[in-house]
Design a protein around this motif. Structure first.
Motif, PDB file in Angstrom:
ATOM      1  N   GLY A  74       5.052 -82.306 -20.409  1.00  0.00           N
ATOM      2  CA  GLY A  74       5.646 -81.089 -20.953  1.00  0.00           C
ATOM      3  C   GLY A  74       4.675 -80.308 -21.817  1.00  0.00           C
ATOM      4  N   THR A  75       5.193 -79.208 -22.400  1.00  0.00           N
ATOM      5  CA  THR A  75       4.365 -78.342 -23.229  1.00  0.00           C
ATOM      6  C   THR A  75       5.088 -77.988 -24.531  1.00  0.00           C
ATOM      7  OG1 THR A  75       5.176 -76.401 -22.057  1.00  0.00           O
ATOM      8  CG2 THR A  75       3.050 -77.302 -21.341  1.00  0.00           C
ATOM      9  N   VAL A  76       4.286 -77.795 -25.565  1.00  0.00           N
ATOM     10  CA  VAL A  76       4.792 -77.463 -26.892  1.00  0.00           C
ATOM     11  C   VAL A  76       4.004 -76.265 -27.413  1.00  0.00           C
ATOM     12  CG1 VAL A  76       5.030 -78.272 -29.281  1.00  0.00           C
ATOM     13  CG2 VAL A  76       5.422 -79.862 -27.384  1.00  0.00           C
ATOM     14  N   ALA A  77       4.726 -75.267 -27.939  1.00  0.00           N
ATOM     15  CA  ALA A  77       4.091 -74.105 -28.560  1.00  0.00           C
ATOM     16  C   ALA A  77       3.988 -74.340 -30.061  1.00  0.00           C
ATOM     17  CB  ALA A  77       4.903 -72.845 -28.288  1.00  0.00           C
ATOM     18  N   LEU A  78       2.801 -74.111 -30.602  1.00  0.00           N
ATOM     19  CA  LEU A  78       2.596 -74.136 -32.053  1.00  0.00           C
ATOM     20  C   LEU A  78       2.743 -72.700 -32.539  1.00  0.00           C
ATOM     21  CD1 LEU A  78      -0.527 -76.454 -32.298  1.00  0.00           C
ATOM     22  CD2 LEU A  78       1.862 -77.045 -32.732  1.00  0.00           C
ATOM     23  N   ASP A  79       3.545 -72.507 -33.577  1.00  0.00           N
ATOM     24  CA  ASP A  79       3.783 -71.141 -34.043  1.00  0.00           C
ATOM     25  C   ASP A  79       3.654 -71.018 -35.549  1.00  0.00           C
ATOM     26  OD1 ASP A  79       6.309 -72.069 -35.069  1.00  0.00           O
ATOM     27  OD2 ASP A  79       7.265 -71.626 -33.162  1.00  0.00           O
ATOM     28  N   LEU A  80       3.507 -69.778 -35.972  1.00  0.00           N
ATOM     29  CA  LEU A  80       3.288 -69.436 -37.366  1.00  0.00           C
ATOM     30  C   LEU A  80       4.368 -68.452 -37.781  1.00  0.00           C
ATOM     31  CD1 LEU A  80       1.342 -69.550 -39.833  1.00  0.00           C
ATOM     32  CD2 LEU A  80       0.107 -67.654 -38.767  1.00  0.00           C
TER      33      LEU A  80
ATOM     34  N   LEU B  45       0.231 -76.766 -26.399  1.00  0.00           N
ATOM     35  CA  LEU B  45      -0.296 -78.106 -26.135  1.00  0.00           C
ATOM     36  C   LEU B  45       0.409 -78.721 -24.942  1.00  0.00           C
ATOM     37  CD1 LEU B  45      -0.214 -79.445 -29.799  1.00  0.00           C
ATOM     38  CD2 LEU B  45      -2.065 -78.230 -28.647  1.00  0.00           C
ATOM     39  N   GLY B  46      -0.328 -79.527 -24.195  1.00  0.00           N
ATOM     40  CA  GLY B  46       0.234 -80.206 -23.042  1.00  0.00           C
ATOM     41  C   GLY B  46      -0.051 -81.695 -23.067  1.00  0.00           C
ATOM     42  N   ALA B  47       0.099 -82.315 -21.913  1.00  0.00           N
ATOM     43  CA  ALA B  47      -0.049 -83.767 -21.770  1.00  0.00           C
ATOM     44  C   ALA B  47      -1.382 -84.261 -22.320  1.00  0.00           C
ATOM     45  CB  ALA B  47       0.088 -84.160 -20.303  1.00  0.00           C
ATOM     46  N   GLY B  48      -1.307 -85.374 -23.038  1.00  0.00           N
ATOM     47  CA  GLY B  48      -2.490 -86.006 -23.588  1.00  0.00           C
ATOM     48  C   GLY B  48      -2.913 -85.470 -24.943  1.00  0.00           C
ATOM     49  N   ARG B  49      -2.253 -84.425 -25.426  1.00  0.00           N
ATOM     50  CA  ARG B  49      -2.633 -83.813 -26.697  1.00  0.00           C
ATOM     51  C   ARG B  49      -1.824 -84.387 -27.852  1.00  0.00           C
ATOM     52  NH1 ARG B  49      -5.357 -79.148 -26.904  1.00  0.00           N
ATOM     53  NH2 ARG B  49      -6.980 -79.021 -25.366  1.00  0.00           N
TER      54      ARG B  49
ATOM     55  N   ALA C 237       9.336 -77.076 -28.216  1.00  0.00           N
ATOM     56  CA  ALA C 237       9.126 -77.465 -26.817  1.00  0.00           C
ATOM     57  C   ALA C 237       9.350 -76.240 -25.933  1.00  0.00           C
ATOM     58  CB  ALA C 237      10.090 -78.581 -26.435  1.00  0.00           C
ATOM     59  N   THR C 238       8.398 -75.945 -25.066  1.00  0.00           N
ATOM     60  CA  THR C 238       8.543 -74.813 -24.150  1.00  0.00           C
ATOM     61  C   THR C 238       8.963 -75.273 -22.760  1.00  0.00           C
ATOM     62  OG1 THR C 238       6.167 -74.849 -23.694  1.00  0.00           O
ATOM     63  CG2 THR C 238       6.937 -73.331 -25.403  1.00  0.00           C
ATOM     64  N   SER C 239       8.992 -76.577 -22.577  1.00  0.00           N
ATOM     65  CA  SER C 239       9.495 -77.207 -21.363  1.00  0.00           C
ATOM     66  C   SER C 239      10.011 -78.578 -21.803  1.00  0.00           C
ATOM     67  CB  SER C 239       8.386 -77.352 -20.312  1.00  0.00           C
ATOM     68  OG  SER C 239       7.433 -78.315 -20.729  1.00  0.00           O
ATOM     69  N   PRO C 240      10.721 -79.291 -20.941  1.00  0.00           N
ATOM     70  CA  PRO C 240      11.112 -80.642 -21.349  1.00  0.00           C
ATOM     71  C   PRO C 240       9.872 -81.464 -21.689  1.00  0.00           C
ATOM     72  CG  PRO C 240      12.303 -79.973 -19.386  1.00  0.00           C
ATOM     73  CD  PRO C 240      11.232 -78.934 -19.630  1.00  0.00           C
ATOM     74  N   VAL C 241       9.925 -82.182 -22.805  1.00  0.00           N
ATOM     75  CA  VAL C 241       8.773 -82.935 -23.299  1.00  0.00           C
ATOM     76  C   VAL C 241       9.143 -84.402 -23.441  1.00  0.00           C
ATOM     77  CG1 VAL C 241       7.259 -83.292 -25.309  1.00  0.00           C
ATOM     78  CG2 VAL C 241       7.795 -80.970 -24.548  1.00  0.00           C
ATOM     79  N   ARG C 242       8.238 -85.260 -22.984  1.00  0.00           N
ATOM     80  CA  ARG C 242       8.295 -86.690 -23.290  1.00  0.00           C
ATOM     81  C   ARG C 242       7.038 -86.991 -24.082  1.00  0.00           C
ATOM     82  NH1 ARG C 242       8.374 -89.063 -17.838  1.00  0.00           N
ATOM     83  NH2 ARG C 242       7.533 -90.839 -18.936  1.00  0.00           N
ATOM     84  N   ALA C 243       7.204 -87.789 -25.142  1.00  0.00           N
ATOM     85  CA  ALA C 243       6.057 -88.047 -26.015  1.00  0.00           C
ATOM     86  C   ALA C 243       6.179 -89.414 -26.660  1.00  0.00           C
ATOM     87  CB  ALA C 243       5.982 -86.967 -27.093  1.00  0.00           C
ATOM     88  N   TYR C 244       5.054 -89.885 -27.172  1.00  0.00           N
ATOM     89  CA  TYR C 244       5.034 -91.078 -28.007  1.00  0.00           C
ATOM     90  C   TYR C 244       5.058 -90.590 -29.452  1.00  0.00           C
ATOM     91  CZ  TYR C 244       3.486 -93.397 -23.756  1.00  0.00           C
ATOM     92  OH  TYR C 244       3.390 -93.870 -22.476  1.00  0.00           O
ATOM     93  N   GLU C 245       6.011 -91.089 -30.209  1.00  0.00           N
ATOM     94  CA  GLU C 245       6.150 -90.694 -31.610  1.00  0.00           C
ATOM     95  C   GLU C 245       5.645 -91.814 -32.505  1.00  0.00           C
ATOM     96  OE1 GLU C 245       9.710 -88.460 -33.461  1.00  0.00           O
ATOM     97  OE2 GLU C 245      10.095 -90.606 -33.818  1.00  0.00           O
ATOM     98  N   PHE C 246       4.952 -91.410 -33.582  1.00  0.00           N
ATOM     99  CA  PHE C 246       4.382 -92.367 -34.524  1.00  0.00           C
ATOM    100  C   PHE C 246       4.866 -92.050 -35.926  1.00  0.00           C
ATOM    101  CE2 PHE C 246       1.577 -92.001 -30.950  1.00  0.00           C
ATOM    102  CZ  PHE C 246       1.194 -93.308 -30.681  1.00  0.00           C
TER     103      PHE C 246
END
Length: 142
Positions: free
Chosen positions: A40-46, A59-63, A82-91
């Protein structure tokens, strides 16, 4: 990252997902976790007062999503959606900082990695600013 450090690091990961359009975090809020995007993809905004938030990077996969957890006072410098469905590892940031405090080599590897993330984000912001505000061709190298 060495295989041993990668395994240590990933032992703190949990899988999460975000729906398209879901806010992941907002600028100024406590940064107590971070993510490695799997899909998936994530938009960073200000935040821009009186206007819609300005997207500064995608940002996309692997970032890695989020670096503010590493630098006091641990508050997000940007927002993320999230700009699309996102799967991620959370820490959990506190757990990772504690793990790094016990292992200087891991701390060095992670800080070097995050420094690279910061450098890429600064380059991206610079290019975006040149695209938006510089005279045509101002970003070209002579």
């Amino acid at each position: 990252m060495t295989q041993e450090h990668r395994e240590q690091f990933m032992s703190h990961a949990r899988e999460v997902s975000f729906a398209a359009g879901e806010r992941i975090f907002d600028e100024g809020v406590k940064a107590d976790r971070f993510w490695i995007i799997h899909t998936g993809t994530v938009a960073l905004d200000l935040h821009v007062p009186g206007r819609q938030a300005a997207v500064v990077d995608t940002l996309g996969a692997g970032r890695m999503l989020g670096w503010s957890w590493l630098v006091p006072p641990h508050h997000w410098h940007l927002g993320a959606e999230a700009t699309s469905p996102v799967r991620a590892y959370e820490f959990d940031a506190a757990a990772v900082r504690e793990m790094c405090a016990k292992d200087p080599e891991l701390d060095h590897e992670l800080c070097t990695y995050v420094s690279g993330v910061l450098a890429r984000r600064l380059r991206s912001a610079r290019v975006r600013l040149l695209d938006l505000y510089a005279p045509h061709g101002a970003g070209e190298v002579p």
